[in-house]
Design a protein around this motif. Structure first.
Motif, mmCIF file in Angstrom:
data_model
loop_
_atom_site.group_PDB
_atom_site.id
_atom_site.type_symbol
_atom_site.label_atom_id
_atom_site.label_comp_id
_atom_site.label_asym_id
_atom_site.label_seq_id
_atom_site.Cartn_x
_atom_site.Cartn_y
_atom_site.Cartn_z
ATOM 1 N N ALA A 76 0.827 -1.202 0.000
ATOM 2 C CA ALA A 76 0.000 0.000 0.000
ATOM 3 C C ALA A 76 0.864 1.256 0.000
ATOM 4 N N ALA A 77 1.912 1.274 0.812
ATOM 5 C CA ALA A 77 2.785 2.446 0.894
ATOM 6 C C ALA A 77 3.469 2.713 -0.439
ATOM 7 N N ALA A 78 3.873 1.644 -1.134
ATOM 8 C CA ALA A 78 4.528 1.809 -2.430
ATOM 9 C C ALA A 78 3.589 2.434 -3.454
ATOM 10 N N ARG A 79 2.280 2.291 -3.217
ATOM 11 C CA ARG A 79 1.297 2.888 -4.122
ATOM 12 C C ARG A 79 0.747 4.207 -3.569
ATOM 13 N N GLY A 80 1.355 4.681 -2.488
ATOM 14 C CA GLY A 80 0.921 5.939 -1.906
ATOM 15 C C GLY A 80 -0.391 5.842 -1.162
ATOM 16 N N LEU A 81 -0.708 4.641 -0.656
ATOM 17 C CA LEU A 81 -1.961 4.408 0.041
ATOM 18 C C LEU A 81 -1.708 4.058 1.500
ATOM 19 N N GLY A 82 -2.734 4.224 2.308
ATOM 20 C CA GLY A 82 -2.733 3.684 3.655
ATOM 21 C C GLY A 82 -3.460 2.354 3.644
ATOM 22 N N THR A 83 -3.571 1.729 4.791
ATOM 23 C CA THR A 83 -4.322 0.481 4.898
ATOM 24 C C THR A 83 -5.401 0.647 5.957
ATOM 25 N N ARG A 84 -6.468 -0.106 5.785
ATOM 26 C CA ARG A 84 -7.546 -0.118 6.770
ATOM 27 C C ARG A 84 -7.809 -1.563 7.151
ATOM 28 N N PRO A 85 -8.376 -1.818 8.347
ATOM 29 C CA PRO A 85 -8.542 -3.198 8.806
ATOM 30 C C PRO A 85 -9.303 -4.099 7.851
ATOM 31 N N GLY A 86 -10.302 -3.564 7.151
ATOM 32 C CA GLY A 86 -11.116 -4.413 6.282
ATOM 33 C C GLY A 86 -10.723 -4.394 4.826
ATOM 34 N N ALA A 87 -9.576 -3.844 4.495
ATOM 35 C CA ALA A 87 -9.176 -3.723 3.087
ATOM 36 C C ALA A 87 -9.032 -5.089 2.426
ATOM 37 N N ASP A 88 -9.467 -5.181 1.178
ATOM 38 C CA ASP A 88 -9.247 -6.386 0.383
ATOM 39 C C ASP A 88 -7.900 -6.287 -0.324
ATOM 40 N N TRP A 89 -7.307 -7.459 -0.597
ATOM 41 C CA TRP A 89 -6.002 -7.471 -1.249
ATOM 42 C C TRP A 89 -6.046 -6.769 -2.594
ATOM 43 N N HIS A 90 -7.103 -6.969 -3.369
ATOM 44 C CA HIS A 90 -7.125 -6.364 -4.696
ATOM 45 C C HIS A 90 -7.105 -4.840 -4.605
ATOM 46 N N GLU A 91 -7.694 -4.269 -3.545
ATOM 47 C CA GLU A 91 -7.646 -2.820 -3.359
ATOM 48 C C GLU A 91 -6.223 -2.367 -3.044
ATOM 49 N N VAL A 92 -5.565 -3.089 -2.164
ATOM 50 C CA VAL A 92 -4.208 -2.738 -1.761
ATOM 51 C C VAL A 92 -3.249 -2.829 -2.944
ATOM 52 N N ALA A 93 -3.419 -3.873 -3.769
ATOM 53 C CA ALA A 93 -2.486 -4.129 -4.872
ATOM 54 C C ALA A 93 -2.845 -3.384 -6.148
ATOM 55 N N GLY A 94 -4.010 -2.724 -6.188
ATOM 56 C CA GLY A 94 -4.407 -2.009 -7.391
ATOM 57 C C GLY A 94 -4.923 -2.903 -8.487
ATOM 58 N N LEU A 95 -5.582 -4.002 -8.114
ATOM 59 C CA LEU A 95 -6.152 -4.939 -9.070
ATOM 60 C C LEU A 95 -7.668 -4.837 -9.027
ATOM 61 N N ASP A 96 -8.346 -5.297 -10.084
ATOM 62 C CA ASP A 96 -9.794 -5.396 -9.955
ATOM 63 C C ASP A 96 -10.106 -6.640 -9.126
ATOM 64 N N ARG A 97 -11.363 -6.774 -8.715
ATOM 65 C CA ARG A 97 -11.727 -7.810 -7.745
ATOM 66 C C ARG A 97 -11.364 -9.209 -8.213
ATOM 67 N N ASP A 98 -11.450 -9.484 -9.507
ATOM 68 C CA ASP A 98 -11.156 -10.812 -10.035
ATOM 69 C C ASP A 98 -9.749 -10.921 -10.622
ATOM 70 N N TYR A 99 -8.916 -9.917 -10.345
ATOM 71 C CA TYR A 99 -7.514 -9.922 -10.791
ATOM 72 C C TYR A 99 -7.403 -9.971 -12.316
ATOM 73 N N HIS A 100 -8.432 -9.513 -13.041
ATOM 74 C CA HIS A 100 -8.377 -9.565 -14.499
ATOM 75 C C HIS A 100 -7.295 -8.647 -15.064
ATOM 76 N N ASN A 101 -6.900 -7.629 -14.291
ATOM 77 C CA ASN A 101 -5.850 -6.734 -14.767
ATOM 78 C C ASN A 101 -4.493 -7.111 -14.200
ATOM 79 N N ALA A 102 -4.316 -8.399 -13.919
ATOM 80 C CA ALA A 102 -3.059 -8.849 -13.318
ATOM 81 C C ALA A 102 -1.966 -9.083 -14.348
ATOM 82 N N CYS A 103 -2.188 -8.635 -15.605
ATOM 83 C CA CYS A 103 -1.127 -8.786 -16.596
ATOM 84 C C CYS A 103 0.097 -7.976 -16.176
ATOM 85 N N ALA A 104 -0.141 -6.842 -15.500
ATOM 86 C CA ALA A 104 0.974 -6.105 -14.896
ATOM 87 C C ALA A 104 1.191 -6.718 -13.519
ATOM 88 N N TYR A 105 1.707 -7.969 -13.525
ATOM 89 C CA TYR A 105 1.718 -8.790 -12.318
ATOM 90 C C TYR A 105 2.734 -8.265 -11.318
#
Length: 242
Positions: A76-105
């Protein structure tokens, strides 16, 4: 619901690692199956662990870089974000919910492997065990639930007990042996549920999650939140899981 049953499975072992597979008397799990309606619904913290505890923690499964663990906070810090207790991984990593944009893996120099999805990863379990042991009078007598849908072994003939969304095989053994299933092979799943005979706490995970949840005393949860080997956040029993 996911189900990884395979056509050709090995017979259910008498011991899952060094944990006994119970084929009779599932009474130690009755307290989990008799929860009141609305207390521990599927998809909630108390549904994955158990309802009725004074406090709960979410323990995040780490991402990795070159097979070394990476905290979600670092991603999250590398993306200039903070974290919250309920955050989903895809939000933290900058992916859509189903990881369809994971080509930039991954993110170069930050992470290149998603957090482990499923029950508690062995390295996280190893860090949890000494903390949990300090908060029970019965670390040598613990109970475990293993989802009977994991596909490597044929548990169809083994009695199971229901939890929200899953049917679990009951295992028994010392807390220290919770990681012993890896002795079967490196891909063997650890139990989804752990609790001691005195029910001082309950740990829960799930095949679809990248987090482990623990319910227990405020003192236990405070120690988990402060443990340097763990990345944990306080959560409430009705919070959604991820």
């Amino acid at each position: 619901m996911d189900d990884y049953r395979l056509v050709d499975r090995e017979p259910a072992p008498a011991r899952y690692g060094r944990l006994e597979v119970r084929t009779a008397d599932l009474g130690p799990a009755d307290w989990l199956t008799e929860r009141a309606p609305g207390h521990g619904d599927f998809g909630t913290v108390a549904g994955v662990a158990a309802p009725g505890f004074a406090a709960y923690a979410r323990v995040l499964h780490p991402a990795a870089l070159d097979e070394r663990p990476v905290r979600w906070a670092a991603v999250a810090a590398a993306r200039g974000l903070g974290t919250r207790p309920g955050a989903d991984w895809h939000e933290v990593a900058g992916l859509d919910r189903d990881y369809h944009n994971a080509c930039a893996y991954g993110l170069p120099g930050v992470w290149d492997e998603h957090p482990a999805e499923g029950p508690t990863p062995p390295a996280v379990a190893q860090a949890l065990i000494p903390v949990l042991a300090r908060h029970t009078r019965t670390p040598e007598r613990c109970w475990f639930g293993l989802w009977n849908g994991y596909g490597r072994w044929d548990f169809d003939g083994i009695p199971s007990f229901p939890t929200p969304g899953r049917d679990e095989v009951l295992l028994a053994g010392p807390l220290a042996e919770a990681v012993s299933p890896v002795s079967l092979n490196e891909f063997a799943e650890l139990p989804d549920l752990w609790w001691p005979q005195d029910r001082a706490w309950c740990l829960g995970g799930d095949v679809d999650l990248v987090s482990t949840y623990v319910g227990g005393s405020p003192a236990l949860i405070a120690e988990l939140l402060a443990a340097p080997e763990l990345e944990a956040h306080p959560v409430s029993p009705g919070d959604k899981v991820g």
